[in-house]
Write an enzyme that holds these catalytic residues in place. Structure first.
Site, short mmCIF file in Angstrom:
data_model
loop_
_atom_site.label_atom_id
_atom_site.label_comp_id
_atom_site.label_asym_id
_atom_site.label_seq_id
_atom_site.Cartn_x
_atom_site.Cartn_y
_atom_site.Cartn_z
N HIS A 307 45.55 49.80 22.69
CA HIS A 307 43.85 50.78 21.98
C HIS A 307 43.88 48.71 21.22
O HIS A 307 44.60 47.74 21.15
CB HIS A 307 44.70 51.05 20.36
CG HIS A 307 43.69 51.69 20.50
ND1 HIS A 307 42.83 51.16 19.05
CD2 HIS A 307 42.16 52.97 20.46
CE1 HIS A 307 42.04 51.77 18.76
NE2 HIS A 307 41.82 52.93 19.57
N ASP A 364 44.27 59.41 24.26
CA ASP A 364 43.60 59.96 25.94
C ASP A 364 44.92 60.34 26.67
O ASP A 364 44.62 60.90 27.58
CB ASP A 364 43.08 59.04 26.37
CG ASP A 364 41.57 58.79 25.83
OD1 ASP A 364 40.60 59.82 25.35
OD2 ASP A 364 41.27 57.34 25.65
N1 ACO Z 1 47.93 48.56 30.60
C1 ACO Z 1 48.53 47.73 30.88
N2 ACO Z 1 48.29 45.91 30.70
C2 ACO Z 1 47.41 46.75 29.97
C3 ACO Z 1 47.22 47.56 29.20
C4 ACO Z 1 47.02 48.84 30.19
N3 ACO Z 1 46.82 49.87 29.63
N4 ACO Z 1 46.11 47.83 27.99
C5 ACO Z 1 46.70 46.89 28.00
N5 ACO Z 1 47.58 45.51 28.29
C6 ACO Z 1 47.32 44.18 28.70
C7 ACO Z 1 46.80 42.89 28.71
O1 ACO Z 1 46.45 43.31 30.17
C8 ACO Z 1 46.82 42.73 27.89
O2 ACO Z 1 47.99 40.92 28.63
P1 ACO Z 1 47.91 39.96 28.77
O3 ACO Z 1 47.53 39.20 27.16
O4 ACO Z 1 48.79 38.87 29.45
O5 ACO Z 1 46.77 39.34 29.35
C9 ACO Z 1 47.12 42.70 26.75
O6 ACO Z 1 47.73 44.06 27.10
C10 ACO Z 1 45.96 42.56 25.72
O7 ACO Z 1 45.12 43.65 26.42
P2 ACO Z 1 43.45 43.45 25.92
O8 ACO Z 1 42.95 43.97 27.70
O9 ACO Z 1 43.53 42.34 25.14
O10 ACO Z 1 43.27 44.81 24.84
P3 ACO Z 1 41.65 45.12 24.19
O11 ACO Z 1 42.18 45.69 22.74
O12 ACO Z 1 40.84 44.34 24.47
O13 ACO Z 1 41.63 46.65 25.00
C11 ACO Z 1 42.32 48.63 25.68
C12 ACO Z 1 41.94 48.09 24.75
C13 ACO Z 1 40.68 48.81 26.27
C14 ACO Z 1 42.07 50.19 24.92
C15 ACO Z 1 43.17 48.77 27.17
O14 ACO Z 1 44.63 48.56 26.50
C16 ACO Z 1 43.00 49.52 28.39
O15 ACO Z 1 42.41 49.32 28.91
N6 ACO Z 1 44.22 50.88 28.11
C17 ACO Z 1 43.66 51.48 29.24
C18 ACO Z 1 42.21 52.34 29.51
C19 ACO Z 1 42.24 52.98 27.91
O16 ACO Z 1 43.40 53.97 27.29
N7 ACO Z 1 40.95 53.47 26.58
C20 ACO Z 1 41.66 54.46 26.47
C21 ACO Z 1 41.87 53.28 24.73
S1 ACO Z 1 41.10 54.88 23.47
C22 ACO Z 1 39.87 55.09 23.13
O17 ACO Z 1 39.22 54.18 23.70
C23 ACO Z 1 39.43 56.68 22.53
#
Ligand code: ACO
Length: 428
Positions: A307, A364
């Site tokens: 998140h 979710d």
């Molecule tokens: N699986 C694997 N790696 C992940 C995940 C994941 N679900 N989420 C984040 N990471 C990793 C990223 O690859 C990144 O790694 P790095 O530092 O080595 O590059 C690090 O964690 C930080 O992630 P970001 O993408 O910078 O985080 P951001 O805040 O931009 O994204 C998000 C947040 C979109 C929710 C992300 O965690 C994700 O894609 N989750 C899966 C989709 C999901 O569950 N979405 C629902 C969110 S809740 C909502 O919207 C109601």
């Protein structure tokens, strides 16, 4: 302590106000940065950018706190009805008996759709995704109620329009499902409450009225409360950006639906179930998903994890996890996807990749299992999220207008070609 931040640039010193929120969050107000210094700030994805002042919802991602208008999510989830919470999110205070009665009466009054509007549903192909139908139909509602195009953020007309929208979204959602499933639509039943009426419109059949179970109704009520608002997330920011051009409320929330649709946002609830189903059908261990999610050459992400704001447990996922256990027991359902979800969660919480990046289950992760248990089909999960989020979108649109906020218009740093003369076709 100084309430100014000092910035040294090009040998000069500039001061900017430090602004503190009611929960002691701090920000540097850089709104005059460009005019004073010629510089802009760069923050792709707006991870550190405050775009507005808001008194609707407070989130503390470090400590896993979520409050609607000051009320902790744990308390409202246990004690309130979604209609009460919608009123709270929209107007800032919990309704008294009379206000609740009036608001509920408005929701009943506006539940039916104009007959000509109903005909539009048959124009969509059977395979049309319900989120596309929802977004299109929300815009279409305004064509049948042209008065709503002129509505501003205050007064009786706003209240009527907000209630109309809250009510119509539920009817449109149910009709979209019925059409896609090739089933006749069920008109709203004014004797049922908000959640019961939705379940009736979804599941009643011509010869068999759906018996609304209090257990299922309660679970749906909780789901909707947990989704009612979440400050400046992707879809709410979209509603605000669109509304900042003074676009009408219906177009603004229709844009919010489109933003919500994506798998990184509200599309994640269905993606979680698809991921768990894949584990179940393939017979792979949950660890296989974890390894894929960690592989930077694989676009796969662990859905329902991570998140932007929560760097700890999302409080909504804790509530949902408990509720899912309770609901399955009450309905006497055994769902092996829940066992897989629990296994997956346990394994991630021990894994260094997830620990070091503070990746925890988000709202979710367990919500899909709840929706499955109450019979909601997979292609409707994000639509369910949209019904829940409607009060938050409307409240943010209202607040934007109340604050007379400027049109949203970020800056950029241009990285393309510098000025060059045009070359004619013959010369190329
Ligand atoms: N699986 C694997 N790696 C992940 C995940 C994941 N679900 N989420 C984040 N990471 C990793 C990223 O690859 C990144 O790694 P790095 O530092 O080595 O590059 C690090 O964690 C930080 O992630 P970001 O993408 O910078 O985080 P951001 O805040 O931009 O994204 C998000 C947040 C979109 C929710 C992300 O965690 C994700 O894609 N989750 C899966 C989709 C999901 O569950 N979405 C629902 C969110 S809740 C909502 O919207 C109601």
């Amino acid at each position: 302590m100084s309430n100014k931040a000092t910035l040294n640039l090009d040998g000069k010193s500039f001061e900017f106000d430090i602004v503190t929120g009611s929960e002691d969050e701090k920000c540097v107000d850089i709104s005059s940065l460009r005019s004073e210094t010629g510089y802009i700030t760069m923050d792709p994805g707006f991870g550190n950018t405050g775009s507005c002042f808001s008194s609707i919802t407070y989130v503390d991602g470090t400590n896993g706190i979520l409050q609607y208008r000051g009320y902790p999510i744990e308390e409202v989830a246990e004690k309130a009805s979604f209609v009460e919470i919608a009123y709270l999110v929209l107007y800032g205070e919990l309704p008294n008996e009379e206000q609740l009665r009036e608001f509920s009466a408005g929701l009943k009054e506006h539940a039916p759709l104009h007959t000509n509007l109903e005909h539009h549903f048959s124009g969509f192909p059977k395979s049309a995704p319900p989120m596309a139908i929802l977004s299109a139909m929300l815009n279409l509602v305004s064509c049948f109620h042209p008065e709503v195009l002129e509505v501003t953020s205050a007064g009786a007309e706003f209240e009527r329009t907000a209630t109309l929208l809250m009510s119509k979204v539920r009817t449109i959602a149910a009709f979209a499902y019925r059409m896609a499933a090739g089933k006749p639509i069920n008109h709203p039943n004014p004797h049922l409450g908000y959640c019961g009426n939705f379940l009736h419109m979804m599941f009643s059949d011509p010869y068999q009225e759906y018996q609304v179970s209090p257990v299922v109704e309660k679970a749906l009520n909780l789901f909707l409360i947990l989704h009612a608002d979440h400050e400046q997330n992707c879809s709410t920011s979209t509603v605000r950006v669109v509304g900042s051009s003074r676009a009408n409320l219906f177009s603004s929330v229709a844009a919010g639906v489109c933003a919500l649709w994506g798998p990184l946002h509200g599309g994640a609830n269905a993606a979680v179930i698809a991921m768990l189903e894949d584990i179940r059908v393939s017979g792979k261990k949950p660890e296989h998903c974890i390894e894929r999610a960690k592989d930077k050459n694989d676009p796969f992400r662990l859905m329902g994890f991570g998140h932007r704001v929560y760097k700890n447990f999302d409080p909504r996922s804790i509530i949902l996890k408990k509720q899912v256990h309770k609901l399955l027991a009450e309905l006497n359902i055994e769902d092996n996807l829940l066992d897989l979800a629990l296994e997956l969660e346990e394994a991630t919480l021990k894994d260094d990749y997830f620990i070091s990046r503070n990746l925890y289950p988000n709202v979710d992760f367990y919500s899909g299992i709840l929706l499955r248990a109450i019979g909601i089909p997979l292609n409707m999960y994000s639509v369910m999220f949209a019904i829940g989020r409607m009060p938050g979108w409307i409240a943010n649109w209202k607040e934007l207008l109340d604050h007379k906020q400027r049109i949203s218009r970020p800056r950029q740093i241009y990285t393309g070609k510098t000025k060059r003369p045009y070359v004619t076709l013959m010369e190329r």
